[in-house]
Structures are given as C-alpha cells and as structure tokens.
Write an enzyme that holds these catalytic residues in place. Sequence first.
Site, short mmCIF file in Angstrom:
data_model
loop_
_atom_site.label_atom_id
_atom_site.label_comp_id
_atom_site.label_asym_id
_atom_site.label_seq_id
_atom_site.Cartn_x
_atom_site.Cartn_y
_atom_site.Cartn_z
N VAL A 225 0.87 -1.17 0.00
CA VAL A 225 0.00 0.00 0.00
C VAL A 225 0.91 1.22 0.00
CG1 VAL A 225 -2.02 -1.06 1.08
CG2 VAL A 225 -0.23 -0.08 2.52
N SER A 226 0.35 2.37 -0.37
CA SER A 226 1.18 3.56 -0.56
C SER A 226 1.47 4.34 0.72
CB SER A 226 0.52 4.50 -1.57
OG SER A 226 0.43 3.85 -2.81
N THR A 227 0.56 4.31 1.68
CA THR A 227 0.75 5.12 2.88
C THR A 227 0.57 4.28 4.13
OG1 THR A 227 -1.57 5.78 3.02
CG2 THR A 227 -0.11 7.19 1.72
N GLN B 168 -2.97 3.12 5.32
CA GLN B 168 -3.72 2.14 4.55
C GLN B 168 -3.50 0.74 5.11
OE1 GLN B 168 -2.07 3.29 0.69
NE2 GLN B 168 -4.13 3.89 0.04
#
Length: 189
Positions: free
Chosen positions: A9-11, A14
């Site tokens: 996931v990007s962050t 998340q």
Amino acid sequence: MSRIGYARVSTIDQDLDTQIAKLKAEGCDIIRSEKVSGASRDGRAELAIILDFLRPGDELVVTRLNRLGRDTRDVLNLIHECEQRGAFVTVLDPHVSIRGEMGHVVLTVLGMVAQMERRFIKGRQRDGIERAKGKGAYSGGKRRVDYAAICKLDQEGLGPSDIAKHIGCSRMQVYRVLADRPGILPVKV
C-alpha cells in the site's frame, strides 16, 4: 518451487489485510508486505528481498498489477528480472500470468493503464489543490512528522539516527527538517 506473495500500500494509514488474505487464499508460502509508494522502486526493501530470493520455478504473486508499480517501464523491468531468474509473475485481479506470450501482452497493457491512472490521479489532485487555493481553503499537506520535536532533540545533542528512532520517522526526514531550519546550512548526506 515457492509461491511468494507481495502486498503493498502507498501510505502508512492504509491497510494490507485484504491483500494478505487473498495471497494466503492463493496458497502463497511466503508473503512480504510494505507500506511505500509504488511510483518507483526506491525504498521498496521487501520487493528487493523477494527479487533476491527468487529461484527458478518460483512464482511472484500480487493481487493487482499496480501493487508492483505504477510505471510501465519499471513493472516490465521487474517482470524481466523475474524471468531472468527463471521465475514468473502472476496477477490475481484480473488473473494473468507471464507463463505464456499472451500474458506478456496483457501485463504490458495493464502496466500502461496503471501508469495512465497514476497520471490522471496526479492531474485531478493538482486541479483540486488549485481550486482550493483559489478559494483560500488550501494550507498545504498535513505534516507527517513533528518539526518542533525534531529540532528540540537536535538541540539536546541527539544525532539524526537517534532522533529518527525516537520520533518514528526515517533518518532522511530528520535531515530534511534540520536542513529547512532558517539560518541553518543544509546537512550533507
């Protein structure tokens, strides 16, 4: 032969649980996950570990192609590296594998779509920021680290590595904060 799952996931806010559950249901022997942007391979330590670990006959499994990356060239290079090791890539949604020639074509197209999607997202984000600035409602992004705490710990004599551990951020973020202080020369890394 191992089935190795990769979730990303990007962050940090998340959740990886859904991807991990799907990879477990697919029978992945090993699952590596990380919370980092897919815009490039920089900082993606878990992906690097998987690539180093891959052996002939192994299968790298991801839930969606954009979990491998958002840049078509980077995704295709990653797939090529897997093939050079005698391993192959399988994407679960939609279900595509590089075992056959058609799989390569489909993954190339999906990679191009992922890159295009990222450009659209960035464009919409820029447009939204410009509209908010026009209304006077935009004050910049939310700070992810406590600048005052970093500066205070620096004044107390702690080094960047110790500050990063104490705050819970990367050492590079500490260097950036310290370099941004007015009247202070940038720290060389």
